[in-house]
Design a protein around this motif. Sequence first.
Motif, short mmCIF file in Angstrom:
data_model
loop_
_atom_site.label_atom_id
_atom_site.label_comp_id
_atom_site.label_asym_id
_atom_site.label_seq_id
_atom_site.Cartn_x
_atom_site.Cartn_y
_atom_site.Cartn_z
N ASP A 289 -101.49 13.67 -15.05
CA ASP A 289 -101.35 12.77 -13.90
C ASP A 289 -99.89 12.41 -13.64
O ASP A 289 -99.46 12.32 -12.49
N ALA A 290 -99.10 12.26 -14.70
CA ALA A 290 -97.71 11.80 -14.52
C ALA A 290 -96.88 12.79 -13.74
O ALA A 290 -96.21 12.44 -12.76
N PHE A 291 -96.92 14.07 -14.14
CA PHE A 291 -96.08 15.04 -13.42
C PHE A 291 -96.63 15.34 -12.03
O PHE A 291 -95.87 15.65 -11.11
N ILE A 292 -97.94 15.23 -11.85
CA ILE A 292 -98.51 15.46 -10.52
C ILE A 292 -98.07 14.36 -9.57
O ILE A 292 -97.70 14.61 -8.41
N ALA A 293 -98.11 13.12 -10.03
CA ALA A 293 -97.72 12.00 -9.18
C ALA A 293 -96.25 12.09 -8.77
O ALA A 293 -95.86 11.61 -7.71
N ALA A 294 -95.43 12.73 -9.62
CA ALA A 294 -94.00 12.85 -9.32
C ALA A 294 -93.69 13.97 -8.33
O ALA A 294 -92.55 14.08 -7.87
N MET A 295 -94.67 14.79 -8.00
CA MET A 295 -94.44 15.89 -7.07
C MET A 295 -94.36 15.37 -5.63
O MET A 295 -94.86 14.27 -5.34
N PRO A 296 -93.76 16.14 -4.71
CA PRO A 296 -93.52 15.64 -3.34
C PRO A 296 -94.76 15.08 -2.65
O PRO A 296 -94.69 14.03 -2.03
N ASP A 297 -95.87 15.78 -2.72
CA ASP A 297 -97.10 15.34 -2.06
C ASP A 297 -98.19 14.99 -3.06
O ASP A 297 -99.38 15.00 -2.71
N GLY A 298 -97.82 14.73 -4.31
CA GLY A 298 -98.80 14.37 -5.31
C GLY A 298 -99.85 15.44 -5.50
O GLY A 298 -99.53 16.62 -5.66
N TYR A 299 -101.11 15.04 -5.43
CA TYR A 299 -102.21 15.98 -5.64
C TYR A 299 -102.37 16.96 -4.48
O TYR A 299 -103.05 17.97 -4.61
N ASP A 300 -101.73 16.67 -3.34
CA ASP A 300 -101.80 17.56 -2.18
C ASP A 300 -100.64 18.54 -2.14
O ASP A 300 -100.50 19.30 -1.17
N THR A 301 -99.81 18.56 -3.17
CA THR A 301 -98.67 19.49 -3.21
C THR A 301 -99.17 20.92 -3.34
O THR A 301 -100.03 21.22 -4.18
N ASP A 302 -98.63 21.81 -2.52
CA ASP A 302 -98.99 23.23 -2.59
C ASP A 302 -98.31 23.85 -3.81
O ASP A 302 -97.09 23.77 -3.96
N VAL A 303 -99.11 24.47 -4.68
CA VAL A 303 -98.56 25.06 -5.91
C VAL A 303 -97.89 26.40 -5.64
O VAL A 303 -97.24 26.96 -6.51
N ARG A 304 -98.11 26.96 -4.43
CA ARG A 304 -97.57 28.26 -4.03
C ARG A 304 -98.21 29.40 -4.81
O ARG A 304 -99.10 29.19 -5.63
N LYS A 305 -97.74 30.61 -4.54
CA LYS A 305 -98.35 31.80 -5.12
C LYS A 305 -98.33 31.75 -6.64
O LYS A 305 -97.28 31.55 -7.25
N ARG A 306 -99.52 31.94 -7.25
CA ARG A 306 -99.70 31.95 -8.71
C ARG A 306 -99.15 30.69 -9.38
O ARG A 306 -98.77 30.70 -10.55
N GLY A 307 -99.09 29.59 -8.63
CA GLY A 307 -98.59 28.36 -9.21
C GLY A 307 -97.11 28.37 -9.48
O GLY A 307 -96.62 27.69 -10.39
N GLY A 308 -96.35 29.14 -8.67
CA GLY A 308 -94.93 29.31 -8.91
C GLY A 308 -94.11 28.04 -8.80
O GLY A 308 -92.99 27.98 -9.29
N ARG A 309 -94.67 27.00 -8.18
CA ARG A 309 -93.93 25.74 -8.04
C ARG A 309 -93.98 24.92 -9.33
O ARG A 309 -93.21 23.97 -9.50
N LEU A 310 -94.87 25.28 -10.25
CA LEU A 310 -95.06 24.54 -11.49
C LEU A 310 -94.48 25.31 -12.66
O LEU A 310 -94.41 26.54 -12.63
N SER A 311 -94.08 24.58 -13.69
CA SER A 311 -93.64 25.24 -14.91
C SER A 311 -94.84 25.80 -15.66
O SER A 311 -95.99 25.48 -15.34
N ALA A 312 -94.56 26.62 -16.68
CA ALA A 312 -95.66 27.21 -17.45
C ALA A 312 -96.50 26.13 -18.10
O ALA A 312 -97.75 26.19 -18.11
N GLY A 313 -95.85 25.11 -18.65
CA GLY A 313 -96.60 24.02 -19.28
C GLY A 313 -97.43 23.24 -18.28
O GLY A 313 -98.57 22.85 -18.57
#
Length: 609
Positions: free
Chosen positions: A484-508
């Motif tokens: 929840d913590a890192f999701i809330a810190a993202m630009p649009d929270g839970y509505d943030t687009d992770v992009r292709k294969r989740g490229g916007r997120l780190s492996a962890g």
Amino acid sequence: MSGTLAPEHWRGVAAEEADERPPSIRGFLRGRSRRLLSSLLRPRRRPLTVAAAVIVFETLARLGGPVLVKMGIDRGIPAIRQDGRLGPLVAIVAVFGVVVIVRAVLEYAFLSVMGRLAQDVLFDLRKRLFDHFQRLSLSFHDRYTSGRVISRLTSDVEAIWELLGSGMLEVAGGGLSIFGITLLLLVLDWQVALVALAVFPFVLLLTRWFRSRAEEVYRETREAVALVIVHFVESLGGIRAVQAFRREARNEEIFQDLDGRLLDANLRSNRLAAIYGPGVTAMGRATLALVLLIGSYRVVGGQMTLGTLAAFMLYVRRFFEPVQDLSQFYNLFQSAAAALEKLSGVLEERPAVAEPDRPVGLSEVRGEVRLDGVRFAYRSEEVLHGVDLLIPAGQTIAVVGPTGAGKSTLVRLVARFYDPTEGRVLLDGVDVRQLSDDTLRRAVVMVTQESFLFSGSVADNIAFGRPTATRAEVEEAARVIGADAFIAAMPDGYDTDVRKRGGRLSAGQRQLVAFARAFLADPRVLILDEATSSLDIPSERLVQRALRTLLAERTAIIIAHRLSTVEIADRVLVVEAGEVVEDGPPSELMNSASSRYGVLHQAWVDSLR
């Protein structure tokens, strides 16, 4: 221009992609290709019947033009000369205009009907392919390259569209025109007709030569296209490795060589067309000249009217146009026939892990897992050797061992991604082969090392296994797992687009989202296949705390090279060379002097120093 840079495995893929020799017309009308085409067209008999009727009338309208020209010359012009009457010629011209309009309307109707029919067929075909690809077992996807999947859904489907959308007009209209013109020539003047048709055997010989060469060139083109597609997909699929190892120049070399082969094949195809097309045209013009010469003598001698000669000339010219169209259709047919053969082959693939005809129901899944004399082999190499194992409901076990020992294979059998070669895998005493896919997938969820995320929002990815979940349930799953913590810190929270294969997120972060997805699905059996490998130490500890709570009342099987993950397990299995060599609580195995687990644990501790 072609070289020897293509790797051998790509040549093998190219041979499979080309499917050896393209089917003949006889082969096209029988076997699995015919079954597939029939199943696609059978529900669409009415538009096919309408299209067939339309093309018959369109051909009749097309063939009526020269007859009206004959009538205008033989009747309309003499009427003007004799008594100045314009009526007959005007009437003929008016009928000619109506025929032109009718022909245009009928051609529009045919193309509209066949275009709609073709799109309906392609819609049905794409849906079948997508559904079927999803249901085929992992063993199929292990051997079927992504480039070939893309080829099935794009170029092969496009080949069928070209056949149904425009090719049918050429073959149906061309065939009817040749037949109708032959009859009309014989009716107008059978003697001159025999002279005009004398060249037809030479056209057939040239067509036969073209067809035999075209088959060979077509096969080379398909192989070259396959090599280009496979290299392109593999290079871009592994773009990180390509750039990391500075592979760009070498890949460009290989691509230039493969693209050169495709260029050579296309040039040979163009040379064939350059010989065949002008060859047929030359024969047609020679025939026109011969008909003009003989027809003129017959007109002068009163054996043929001038209008008949004009109609004859028009029909002879039109006779050779569909012959050339049919030669082009042969290339279109080759492509569509090969596409149908490959598509029907894929659709007739049966899942290696088939759903039972009469599945056994489980009213409530407890989560007891048992392996009874399980053996498993990839092709001829056996990787599990008679494994017997009982995991009581609610127990958490950790599976450890060296790479290649068979750990992942064992848990994939529990999830029924594969079926054992011998023995049984049972869930609550029922062989998993007797359970429906829905029942099994609700009961058993597997989280792998890859943590694949789909394009879309974070919330969509967490709810992937339970699309009906509310936003509150999605957020609660993320909170419990610690995402929840890192999701809330993202630009649009839970509505943030992770992009292709989740490229916007780190492996962890991707791993944590995959955990939240699995926990929201709420399975009775949870399998973690090296699922903490991408987590840093703080994230791993956070996940382990969540796991202790969430796995308390469900069965869990954890595979990990990080032996810190084993701390939450009730029991440890040590797997070596396809056999369970140790089984017991981690504390007991640690204290055993001869314990293999103790050796593995000490090696892990040493690696941290």
